[in-house]
Design a protein around this motif. Sequence first.
Motif, PDB file in Angstrom:
ATOM      1  N   LEU A  40       3.326   0.422  -3.117  1.00 16.85           N
ATOM      2  CA  LEU A  40       5.245  -0.507  -3.282  1.00 16.85           C
ATOM      3  C   LEU A  40       5.864   1.097  -3.410  1.00 16.85           C
ATOM      4  O   LEU A  40       6.983   0.973  -2.348  1.00 16.85           O
ATOM      5  CB  LEU A  40       5.128  -0.611  -5.190  1.00 16.85           C
ATOM      6  N   ASN A  41       5.875   2.433  -4.102  1.00 16.30           N
ATOM      7  CA  ASN A  41       6.550   3.595  -3.303  1.00 16.30           C
ATOM      8  C   ASN A  41       6.650   3.922  -2.092  1.00 16.30           C
ATOM      9  O   ASN A  41       7.353   4.911  -1.686  1.00 16.30           O
ATOM     10  CB  ASN A  41       6.132   4.541  -4.553  1.00 16.30           C
ATOM     11  N   ASN A  42       5.149   3.163  -0.716  1.00 17.18           N
ATOM     12  CA  ASN A  42       5.458   4.247   0.216  1.00 17.18           C
ATOM     13  C   ASN A  42       6.540   3.118   0.986  1.00 17.18           C
ATOM     14  O   ASN A  42       6.741   3.907   1.851  1.00 17.18           O
ATOM     15  CB  ASN A  42       3.625   3.515   0.722  1.00 17.18           C
ATOM     16  N   ASN A  43       7.261   1.872   0.750  1.00 13.85           N
ATOM     17  CA  ASN A  43       8.093   1.545   1.119  1.00 13.85           C
ATOM     18  C   ASN A  43       9.045   1.948   0.785  1.00 13.85           C
ATOM     19  O   ASN A  43       9.941   1.504  -0.479  1.00 13.85           O
ATOM     20  CB  ASN A  43       7.900   0.327   1.117  1.00 13.85           C
ATOM     21  N   GLU A  44       9.948   2.411   1.449  1.00 14.25           N
ATOM     22  CA  GLU A  44      11.577   2.968   1.422  1.00 14.25           C
ATOM     23  C   GLU A  44      12.249   1.912   0.240  1.00 14.25           C
ATOM     24  O   GLU A  44      13.437   2.165  -0.124  1.00 14.25           O
ATOM     25  CB  GLU A  44      12.110   3.577   2.730  1.00 14.25           C
ATOM     26  N   ASP A  45      12.196   0.898   0.339  1.00  9.48           N
ATOM     27  CA  ASP A  45      13.412  -0.443  -0.243  1.00  9.48           C
ATOM     28  C   ASP A  45      12.850  -0.717  -1.542  1.00  9.48           C
ATOM     29  O   ASP A  45      13.320  -1.646  -2.200  1.00  9.48           O
ATOM     30  CB  ASP A  45      13.354  -1.312   0.742  1.00  9.48           C
ATOM     31  N   TRP A  46      12.035  -0.273  -1.640  1.00  4.67           N
ATOM     32  CA  TRP A  46      11.097  -0.272  -2.999  1.00  4.67           C
ATOM     33  C   TRP A  46      10.942   0.688  -3.977  1.00  4.67           C
ATOM     34  O   TRP A  46      10.369   1.267  -4.031  1.00  4.67           O
ATOM     35  CB  TRP A  46       9.493  -1.695  -2.815  1.00  4.67           C
ATOM     36  N   PHE A  47      10.879  -0.030  -4.841  1.00  4.52           N
ATOM     37  CA  PHE A  47      10.168   1.225  -7.040  1.00  4.52           C
ATOM     38  C   PHE A  47       9.531   0.346  -7.346  1.00  4.52           C
ATOM     39  O   PHE A  47       9.766  -1.027  -7.976  1.00  4.52           O
ATOM     40  CB  PHE A  47      11.438   1.632  -6.889  1.00  4.52           C
ATOM     41  N   GLY A  48       7.738   0.894  -7.738  1.00  2.00           N
ATOM     42  CA  GLY A  48       7.464  -0.093  -8.043  1.00  2.00           C
ATOM     43  C   GLY A  48       6.475   1.022  -9.139  1.00  2.00           C
ATOM     44  O   GLY A  48       6.876   2.071  -9.470  1.00  2.00           O
ATOM     45  N   MET A  60      24.218   3.294   1.274  1.00  8.00           N
ATOM     46  CA  MET A  60      22.325   3.142   1.248  1.00  8.00           C
ATOM     47  C   MET A  60      22.693   1.748   0.055  1.00  8.00           C
ATOM     48  O   MET A  60      22.908   1.708  -0.822  1.00  8.00           O
ATOM     49  CB  MET A  60      22.025   4.297   0.746  1.00  8.00           C
ATOM     50  N   SER A  61      21.303   1.005  -0.123  1.00  2.00           N
ATOM     51  CA  SER A  61      20.944  -0.062  -0.412  1.00  2.00           C
ATOM     52  C   SER A  61      20.198   0.122  -1.289  1.00  2.00           C
ATOM     53  O   SER A  61      19.671   1.634  -1.713  1.00  2.00           O
ATOM     54  CB  SER A  61      20.173  -0.574   0.522  1.00  2.00           C
ATOM     55  N   GLN A  62      20.409  -1.000  -2.066  1.00  2.00           N
ATOM     56  CA  GLN A  62      20.080  -0.239  -3.906  1.00  2.00           C
ATOM     57  C   GLN A  62      18.298  -0.584  -3.569  1.00  2.00           C
ATOM     58  O   GLN A  62      18.180  -1.599  -2.877  1.00  2.00           O
ATOM     59  CB  GLN A  62      20.295  -1.492  -5.135  1.00  2.00           C
ATOM     60  N   LYS A  63      17.265   0.174  -4.292  1.00  2.00           N
ATOM     61  CA  LYS A  63      15.689  -0.822  -4.103  1.00  2.00           C
ATOM     62  C   LYS A  63      15.885  -1.263  -4.659  1.00  2.00           C
ATOM     63  O   LYS A  63      16.641  -1.659  -6.255  1.00  2.00           O
ATOM     64  CB  LYS A  63      14.977   1.175  -4.947  1.00  2.00           C
ATOM     65  N   THR A  64      14.575  -2.417  -3.996  1.00  2.00           N
ATOM     66  CA  THR A  64      14.078  -3.937  -5.055  1.00  2.00           C
ATOM     67  C   THR A  64      12.898  -3.002  -5.899  1.00  2.00           C
ATOM     68  O   THR A  64      11.953  -2.373  -5.686  1.00  2.00           O
ATOM     69  CB  THR A  64      13.246  -4.410  -4.582  1.00  2.00           C
ATOM     70  N   ASN A  65      12.974  -3.173  -6.990  1.00  2.00           N
ATOM     71  CA  ASN A  65      12.524  -2.532  -8.742  1.00  2.00           C
ATOM     72  C   ASN A  65      11.227  -3.932  -8.666  1.00  2.00           C
ATOM     73  O   ASN A  65      11.579  -5.508  -9.108  1.00  2.00           O
ATOM     74  CB  ASN A  65      12.806  -2.831  -9.938  1.00  2.00           C
ATOM     75  N   ILE A  66       9.842  -3.044  -8.822  1.00  2.00           N
ATOM     76  CA  ILE A  66       8.570  -3.864  -8.488  1.00  2.00           C
ATOM     77  C   ILE A  66       7.967  -3.691  -9.902  1.00  2.00           C
ATOM     78  O   ILE A  66       7.297  -2.468  -9.714  1.00  2.00           O
ATOM     79  CB  ILE A  66       8.266  -4.410  -7.355  1.00  2.00           C
ATOM     80  N   LEU A  67       7.320  -3.975 -10.293  1.00  2.00           N
ATOM     81  CA  LEU A  67       6.714  -4.149 -11.637  1.00  2.00           C
ATOM     82  C   LEU A  67       4.689  -5.062 -11.569  1.00  2.00           C
ATOM     83  O   LEU A  67       5.399  -6.436 -11.213  1.00  2.00           O
ATOM     84  CB  LEU A  67       7.130  -4.431 -12.792  1.00  2.00           C
ATOM     85  N   TYR A  68       3.997  -3.529 -11.477  1.00  2.00           N
ATOM     86  CA  TYR A  68       3.442  -4.404 -11.042  1.00  2.00           C
ATOM     87  C   TYR A  68       1.664  -4.299 -11.836  1.00  2.00           C
ATOM     88  O   TYR A  68       1.618  -3.423 -13.310  1.00  2.00           O
ATOM     89  CB  TYR A  68       2.224  -3.860  -9.975  1.00  2.00           C
ATOM     90  N   ILE A  69       1.582  -5.943 -12.422  1.00  2.00           N
ATOM     91  CA  ILE A  69       0.527  -5.433 -14.484  1.00  2.00           C
ATOM     92  C   ILE A  69      -0.690  -6.419 -13.406  1.00  2.00           C
ATOM     93  O   ILE A  69      -1.326  -7.345 -12.723  1.00  2.00           O
ATOM     94  CB  ILE A  69       0.305  -6.638 -15.092  1.00  2.00           C
ATOM     95  N   GLY A  70      -2.338  -5.358 -14.262  1.00  2.00           N
ATOM     96  CA  GLY A  70      -3.217  -5.777 -13.564  1.00  2.00           C
ATOM     97  C   GLY A  70      -4.032  -4.889 -14.371  1.00  2.00           C
ATOM     98  O   GLY A  70      -3.947  -4.116 -15.373  1.00  2.00           O
ATOM     99  N   ARG A  71      -5.553  -4.769 -14.007  1.00  2.00           N
ATOM    100  CA  ARG A  71      -6.144  -4.710 -15.686  1.00  2.00           C
ATOM    101  C   ARG A  71      -7.713  -3.768 -14.744  1.00  2.00           C
ATOM    102  O   ARG A  71      -7.965  -2.706 -15.954  1.00  2.00           O
ATOM    103  CB  ARG A  71      -7.494  -5.890 -15.934  1.00  2.00           C
ATOM    104  N   ASN A  72      -7.295  -3.938 -13.611  1.00  2.00           N
ATOM    105  CA  ASN A  72      -8.201  -2.649 -12.664  1.00  2.00           C
ATOM    106  C   ASN A  72      -6.906  -1.355 -12.880  1.00  2.00           C
ATOM    107  O   ASN A  72      -5.513  -1.120 -12.160  1.00  2.00           O
ATOM    108  CB  ASN A  72      -8.934  -2.740 -11.223  1.00  2.00           C
ATOM    109  N   ALA A  73      -7.694  -0.200 -13.922  1.00  2.00           N
ATOM    110  CA  ALA A  73      -7.121   1.077 -12.992  1.00  2.00           C
ATOM    111  C   ALA A  73      -6.364   1.217 -12.181  1.00  2.00           C
ATOM    112  O   ALA A  73      -5.454   1.934 -11.625  1.00  2.00           O
ATOM    113  CB  ALA A  73      -7.068   2.401 -14.469  1.00  2.00           C
ATOM    114  N   GLU A  74      -7.810   1.747 -11.085  1.00  2.00           N
ATOM    115  CA  GLU A  74      -7.691   1.885  -9.776  1.00  2.00           C
ATOM    116  C   GLU A  74      -6.967   1.276  -8.830  1.00  2.00           C
ATOM    117  O   GLU A  74      -6.167   2.094  -7.664  1.00  2.00           O
ATOM    118  CB  GLU A  74      -9.050   1.950  -9.564  1.00  2.00           C
TER     119      GLU A  74
END
Length: 105
Positions: free
Chosen positions: A24-32, A1-15
Motif C-alpha cells: 500500500l505504502n509503495n504506491n505514492e497515492d496511498w497511505f496504508g 499535490m493530491s491528497q493520499k487515499t488512506n487505507i486500513l488493512y485487517i488480517g490475521r497473519n502478521a507477515e
Amino acid sequence: MSQKTNILYIGRNAEITTVVVRLLNNNEDWFGMGTTLDNEAQKLFMQHPFDIVLLGNGITKDEDLQLRAFFTKQNPAIKIVQHYGGGSGLLKSEILIALGNLNNL
C-alpha cells in the motif's frame, strides 16, 4: 499535490499484514496502516480518516459482520473490500474499483 487515499488493512497473519501495508505504502497515492486485531483496527479507524478498509485473510464471518457494522456506523460512506491475497496487481485493482477509478486499471 493530491491528497493520499488512506487505507486500513485487517488480517490475521502478521507477515501478510506487513506485506500488504508495504505494498500500500509503495504506491505514492496511498497511505496504508494494518493490524491483526479488531480492537486495534477500530481504534485506528477512530484516529484516522480512512477511505477504504481491506478485510484480509483469517477473518471469520462473525468478525467480518461485526467489523463492517462498526465501520459503517462510524462512516456510512466507507468503502469495505475483501482482500484475500493474489498479489499487488489484484490489490491495486480492488482499490481502484472501490474508489470508482476504473480509468487507471
